[in-house]
Design an enzyme around this catalytic site. Structure first.
Site, PDB file in Angstrom:
ATOM      1  N   ASP A 115       0.860  -1.196   0.000  1.00 57.61           N
ATOM      2  CA  ASP A 115       0.000   0.000   0.000  1.00 57.61           C
ATOM      3  C   ASP A 115       0.892   1.241   0.000  1.00 57.61           C
ATOM      4  O   ASP A 115       1.718   1.412   0.890  1.00 57.61           O
ATOM      5  CB  ASP A 115      -0.909  -0.004   1.235  1.00 57.61           C
ATOM      6  CG  ASP A 115      -2.104   0.913   1.062  1.00 57.61           C
ATOM      7  OD1 ASP A 115      -1.912   2.074   0.666  1.00 57.61           O
ATOM      8  OD2 ASP A 115      -3.238   0.468   1.315  1.00 57.61           O
ATOM      9  N   SER A 120      -7.109   3.798  -1.431  1.00 61.70           N
ATOM     10  CA  SER A 120      -6.885   2.350  -1.337  1.00 61.70           C
ATOM     11  C   SER A 120      -8.150   1.554  -1.649  1.00 61.70           C
ATOM     12  O   SER A 120      -8.064   0.429  -2.151  1.00 61.70           O
ATOM     13  CB  SER A 120      -6.390   1.983   0.065  1.00 61.70           C
ATOM     14  OG  SER A 120      -5.112   2.519   0.278  1.00 61.70           O
ATOM     15  N   GLU A 130      -1.163  -7.857   2.227  1.00 64.31           N
ATOM     16  CA  GLU A 130      -0.926  -6.415   2.111  1.00 64.31           C
ATOM     17  C   GLU A 130       0.163  -5.934   3.058  1.00 64.31           C
ATOM     18  O   GLU A 130       0.107  -6.194   4.259  1.00 64.31           O
ATOM     19  CB  GLU A 130      -2.209  -5.630   2.428  1.00 64.31           C
ATOM     20  CG  GLU A 130      -2.005  -4.127   2.216  1.00 64.31           C
ATOM     21  CD  GLU A 130      -3.042  -3.230   2.893  1.00 64.31           C
ATOM     22  OE1 GLU A 130      -3.150  -2.081   2.458  1.00 64.31           O
ATOM     23  OE2 GLU A 130      -3.711  -3.657   3.832  1.00 64.31           O
ATOM     24  N   ASP A 136       2.087   2.861   3.222  1.00 68.93           N
ATOM     25  CA  ASP A 136       1.232   4.023   2.933  1.00 68.93           C
ATOM     26  C   ASP A 136       1.202   4.997   4.114  1.00 68.93           C
ATOM     27  O   ASP A 136       1.304   6.207   3.927  1.00 68.93           O
ATOM     28  CB  ASP A 136      -0.175   3.529   2.614  1.00 68.93           C
ATOM     29  CG  ASP A 136      -1.178   4.655   2.484  1.00 68.93           C
ATOM     30  OD1 ASP A 136      -1.058   5.444   1.525  1.00 68.93           O
ATOM     31  OD2 ASP A 136      -2.075   4.757   3.338  1.00 68.93           O
ATOM     32  N   HIS A 180       2.240   8.886   4.256  1.00 65.85           N
ATOM     33  CA  HIS A 180       1.395   9.994   4.721  1.00 65.85           C
ATOM     34  C   HIS A 180       2.123  10.812   5.794  1.00 65.85           C
ATOM     35  O   HIS A 180       1.907  12.013   5.915  1.00 65.85           O
ATOM     36  CB  HIS A 180       0.089   9.460   5.318  1.00 65.85           C
ATOM     37  CG  HIS A 180      -0.919   9.053   4.291  1.00 65.85           C
ATOM     38  ND1 HIS A 180      -1.511   9.952   3.436  1.00 65.85           N
ATOM     39  CD2 HIS A 180      -1.439   7.854   3.962  1.00 65.85           C
ATOM     40  CE1 HIS A 180      -2.358   9.314   2.634  1.00 65.85           C
ATOM     41  NE2 HIS A 180      -2.324   8.033   2.935  1.00 65.85           N
ATOM     42  N   HIS A 238      -1.274   2.458  -5.134  1.00 64.99           N
ATOM     43  CA  HIS A 238      -0.928   3.822  -5.531  1.00 64.99           C
ATOM     44  C   HIS A 238       0.371   4.128  -4.824  1.00 64.99           C
ATOM     45  O   HIS A 238       0.849   3.326  -4.019  1.00 64.99           O
ATOM     46  CB  HIS A 238      -2.018   4.816  -5.097  1.00 64.99           C
ATOM     47  CG  HIS A 238      -2.400   4.669  -3.651  1.00 64.99           C
ATOM     48  ND1 HIS A 238      -1.567   5.060  -2.617  1.00 64.99           N
ATOM     49  CD2 HIS A 238      -3.482   4.106  -3.055  1.00 64.99           C
ATOM     50  CE1 HIS A 238      -2.146   4.773  -1.469  1.00 64.99           C
ATOM     51  NE2 HIS A 238      -3.307   4.171  -1.692  1.00 64.99           N
ATOM     52  N   HIS A 280      -1.898  10.942  -1.826  1.00 67.24           N
ATOM     53  CA  HIS A 280      -1.557   9.876  -2.763  1.00 67.24           C
ATOM     54  C   HIS A 280      -1.107  10.502  -4.075  1.00 67.24           C
ATOM     55  O   HIS A 280      -1.273  11.698  -4.299  1.00 67.24           O
ATOM     56  CB  HIS A 280      -2.759   8.964  -3.027  1.00 67.24           C
ATOM     57  CG  HIS A 280      -3.173   8.187  -1.822  1.00 67.24           C
ATOM     58  ND1 HIS A 280      -4.280   7.396  -1.811  1.00 67.24           N
ATOM     59  CD2 HIS A 280      -2.618   8.078  -0.603  1.00 67.24           C
ATOM     60  CE1 HIS A 280      -4.408   6.831  -0.628  1.00 67.24           C
ATOM     61  NE2 HIS A 280      -3.410   7.227   0.127  1.00 67.24           N
TER      62      HIS A 280
HETATM   63 ZN   LIG Z   1      -3.159   6.271   1.966  1.00 70.81          ZN
END
Ligand SMILES: [Zn+2]
Length: 446
Positions: free
Chosen positions: A51, A96, A262, A267, A271, A310, A406
């Site tokens: 992710d 996501s 995952e 991710d 962030h 992404h 993203h």
């Molecule tokens: Zn995210």
């Protein structure tokens, strides 16, 4: 692809398989005897989703890992390389949920939507199609098991945040193996319903080790599992351990299995502009892939696909990257933020975890943070900047309100094993669902 092409492709992937087999001879994994003896054409698909893991995150992880940057991560050595476009139905930049819906169903939906049509009707997922055809199925993640990515494979909802409803949806879908975090969305009554359906509910790593082949629900944290940098002392299993265990529980059952794994916290590190955690969580994801491939080369009927939903954070690689400095960081920005919120002085908390002494200006920047990822985002931002890894500025990041940072660039697709040649070159993320379904011989909805 015509026959002669496919012969060449097979020879090429055969050589690559031998090379990987040699490299992996040290890896062993307990596989039920039935899985090895059953020559009846069982087929397995293991889909790995990093992710927020674009090429830039993989590049950073490669630079920061011990050894030379010339040495690739394991995932980079998989013989087939493609790349996928990722946009959502309503936005050039996906979240996501829309991306995982594309990977799970072959359909584009709007951001925030979990495998559901505009009229509220569910879109059948590859996991459901595989289950209905007699395959065993599983979901593994480092996030809450009810979070967007796993949810899109086994639940249907107009809103990814309805995680309690998503937990109840799993009672209908009944994947054989569910491993991750998110215990807070399963109350005692819900857990009892899972037990009634035959699930072994594993509240900890040792119970997971003792679980017998069959249905398992393993929830190892109230919310997400820890970032890999913070995992020591939590008692939580690593993503590699979860992946190995899921394969052991699924292999040899039904006519094969579909498993989604995952690496969900890459991710979150993106962030939080937390370069050290991006590298560490990507490396932990890579170890899980290596474990699965180590098993599947012996099995010979498994398709392994590695991709991302992404990329996140607008992370770059500059010539100032301080590799030694990044290797010295011992906690995620999220964990440093928790310590500060718990009363520790900011400068002392950052110094202890990173060896970096913040300036007064940097401290003021952190104190002024007011976004949903604050203060982890501001801490990650100043620490990463000191270590030569730059991200879009926070102001720039929150202009993208739907996805909070993203990025709409193409993501990598690596593959190996049966029919992996199908994943070479350009594709859309919806094509990945259709190619996997074709290998399993199951139908997705048009
Ligand atoms: Zn995210």
């Amino acid at each position: 692809m015509n026959r002669s092409m496919s012969g060449v492709a097979q020879a090429r992937s055969g050589r690559a398989t031998l090379a990987i087999l040699a490299a992996l001879s040290f890896l062993t994994l307990a596989v039920p005897a039935a899985a090895q003896e059953d020559g009846a054409g069982g087929r397995n698909v293991i889909l790995f989703i990093g992710d927020g893991m674009g090429f830039q995150q993989v590049t950073l992880a490669r630079i920061v890992k011990e050894g030379e940057p010339a040495e690739p991560l394991f995932m980079e050595t998989l013989p087939v390389l493609g790349y996928a476009s990722t946009w959502a139905e309503d936005c050039l930049v996906t979240d996501s949920a829309a991306a995982a819906t594309a990977l799970a169903t072959g359909h584009k939906v709007a951001n925030g939507v979990v495998s559901q049509r505009k009229d509220g009707k569910p879109i059948r997922t590859i996991l459901e199609a595989a289950r209905d055809s007699g395959y065993a199925t599983g979901l593994v993640t480092t996030t809450r098991i009810t979070h967007a990515t796993p949810a899109c494979f086994a639940a249907h909802d107009g809103n990814r945040d309805a995680e309690k409803r998503i937990a109840l949806d799993y009672l209908e879908t009944r994947p054989d193996v569910l491993l991750g975090g998110g215990a807070r969305h399963f109350d005692e009554r819900t857990l009892e319903q899972f037990r009634e359906l035959g699930y072994q509910v594993a509240p900890g790593a040792s119970a997971l080790r003792d679980a017998k082949p069959g249905k398992v629900l393993g929830l190892f944290a109230e919310s997400h599992l820890a970032h890999d940098l913070d995992r020591d002392g939590t008692g939580q299993p690593s993503l590699e351990e979860l992946t190995r265990r899921a394969i052991e529980l699924l292999a040899g059952r039904g006519k094969g299995f579909f498993l989604m794994v995952e690496g969900g916290r890459i991710d979150h590190a993106g962030h939080a502009h937390d370069a050290a955690s991006i590298a560490a969580d990507t490396a932990a994801f890579d170890r899980a892939i290596r474990a699965a491939v180590g098993w599947s080369v012996e099995d010979g009927r498994t398709l392994v696909v590695v991709t991302a939903d992404h990329t996140t954070g607008g992370q770059g690689i500059t010539e100032r990257v301080d590799v030694q400095g990044l290797r010295r960081v011992s906690s995620s920005a999220e964990r440093i933020a928790e310590r500060v919120e718990g009363g520790e002085e900011l400068g002392a908390a950052v110094l202890a975890a990173t060896g970096i002494e913040l300036t007064d200006e940097e401290k003021a920047f952190v104190a002024a943070g007011k976004g949903p990822w604050s203060p982890a985002l501001e801490i990650g931002h100043v620490v990463s900047s000191r270590l030569g890894v730059e991200f879009y500025s926070p102001a720039e990041q929150f202009r993208h309100r739907k996805t909070e940072g993203h990025d709409g660039t193409f993501v990598p697709v690596w593959a190996m094993g049966a029919e992996s040649e199908e994943f070479r070159g350009p594709m859309d993320n919806t094509d990945i669902a259709r190619k996997m379904a074709a290998y399993l011989g199951v139908e997705l909805e048009r």
